[in-house]
Design an enzyme around this catalytic site. Sequence first.
Site, mmCIF file in Angstrom:
data_model
loop_
_atom_site.group_PDB
_atom_site.id
_atom_site.type_symbol
_atom_site.label_atom_id
_atom_site.label_comp_id
_atom_site.label_asym_id
_atom_site.label_seq_id
_atom_site.Cartn_x
_atom_site.Cartn_y
_atom_site.Cartn_z
ATOM 1 N N SER A 171 44.084 -2.193 51.853
ATOM 2 C CA SER A 171 44.340 -2.496 53.371
ATOM 3 C C SER A 171 43.939 -1.409 54.211
ATOM 4 O O SER A 171 42.686 -1.065 54.223
ATOM 5 C CB SER A 171 45.835 -2.733 53.298
ATOM 6 O OG SER A 171 46.091 -3.472 54.800
ATOM 7 N N THR A 172 44.855 -0.793 55.131
ATOM 8 C CA THR A 172 44.609 -0.030 56.156
ATOM 9 C C THR A 172 43.660 1.345 55.603
ATOM 10 O O THR A 172 44.061 1.939 54.513
ATOM 11 C CB THR A 172 45.568 0.688 56.891
ATOM 12 O OG1 THR A 172 46.535 -0.376 57.139
ATOM 13 C CG2 THR A 172 44.950 1.528 57.959
ATOM 14 N N HIS A 197 42.534 -6.509 53.038
ATOM 15 C CA HIS A 197 43.301 -7.260 54.411
ATOM 16 C C HIS A 197 42.292 -7.093 55.543
ATOM 17 O O HIS A 197 41.881 -6.090 56.150
ATOM 18 C CB HIS A 197 44.444 -6.664 54.737
ATOM 19 C CG HIS A 197 45.444 -6.869 53.539
ATOM 20 N ND1 HIS A 197 46.775 -6.063 53.393
ATOM 21 C CD2 HIS A 197 45.579 -7.617 52.542
ATOM 22 C CE1 HIS A 197 47.317 -6.068 52.315
ATOM 23 N NE2 HIS A 197 47.081 -7.316 51.588
ATOM 24 N N MET A 290 48.570 0.053 54.229
ATOM 25 C CA MET A 290 50.103 -0.133 54.803
ATOM 26 C C MET A 290 50.739 -1.163 53.934
ATOM 27 O O MET A 290 50.182 -2.252 53.826
ATOM 28 C CB MET A 290 49.634 -0.670 56.294
ATOM 29 C CG MET A 290 51.105 -0.447 57.137
ATOM 30 S SD MET A 290 51.035 -0.994 58.687
ATOM 31 C CE MET A 290 49.979 -2.364 58.708
ATOM 32 N N ASP A 293 51.816 -4.695 49.494
ATOM 33 C CA ASP A 293 51.183 -5.858 48.784
ATOM 34 C C ASP A 293 50.439 -5.309 47.697
ATOM 35 O O ASP A 293 49.602 -4.126 47.648
ATOM 36 C CB ASP A 293 50.223 -6.644 49.741
ATOM 37 C CG ASP A 293 49.676 -7.809 49.303
ATOM 38 O OD1 ASP A 293 49.990 -8.710 48.492
ATOM 39 O OD2 ASP A 293 48.365 -7.911 49.711
#
Length: 350
Positions: A171-172, A197, A290, A293
């Site tokens: 993600s991030t 993401h 972040m 998940d």
Amino acid sequence: MPQKIRVLVVDDSALMRGLLSQMIATAPDMEVVGAAPDAPTAREMIKALNPDVLTLDVQMPKMDGLEFLERLMRLRPMPVVMVSSFTEAGSETTLKALELGAIDFIGKPRSDGGRSMENYAEELIDKIRAAKGARLRRPAAASAAMSTVKPAVAPKAGLGNSGKIIFLGASTGGTEAIKDFLLGVPADCPPILIVQHMPEAFTASFARRLDSLCAPRVIEAQGNEKVEPGTVYIAPGHSHMQIKRTTNGYAIELASTPPVNRHRPSVDVLFDSAASLVGRKAIGVILTGMGKDGAQGLLRMRQAGARTFGQDEGSCVVYGMPREAYLIGAVEEQYPLDEIARRVLAAAPA
């Protein structure tokens, strides 16, 4: 009382500056210390106000967001969240911004359906909060960041025919982490399925960019593709991606079912399919991001006999998803980003 996160909003639209400022001001742990219409004004406001986080428009007059970001990260590095339009040109520019050191990005709010302004504000606030605590990467030089020359990576004997399949989630900070991971992967690698993401307007550009830089073939999954060695499949931003059995192997399956852990695509959905169908022939990898998940899905993969790897805290932009996975015992081995590809490939023939 903890000090509030000081945010400077930079956007050439007065309407957008006002809207973003209003959204950010709803967070009790944040304050908007200023709003700038262009890069020269932003530069002076940064000196005067010393903000913690910057939201930066991609396209601006006088000096565009990329040029300003490159100068900022060289002279006064700070966490930046890019605010981008949902266009092909906007997505390409945003990916370049992430290469130059931006922590994260969010599309501009739209009134043409999709999600509510409340949901948009929640995501914006989450990204600013994560950016404040993020580890600043050493930005790539502009010329290197925008290179489109595929590297020559030495083939690994038999890797593509080992029967192993690699499943990866991020993600991030993940766009750069995934790129770094794939730069260490040869053209004859096992199949690699990736969930990052990202909004749907950005995943096709992301796949094309990776394909131009990395030795394996990289594509945005469309659904029903045969899972083959030497190919990397990026989940499209509008659908969950899973693996499914066919009469002659495995194929990609997409699903527009509701978000999981607030995400679609979700890493947990991908990892759960790996645990159910691939078992000990799977390898799970969780990179910077972040939230949580992928943690439970990676645990189920490990319980099904898969090898599992996580990115360590020191090399993560945000040590969220890998940390959650590590804490529940889902991560078998944890390594810095520059070691993970080598370790994963070493496990592939086993």
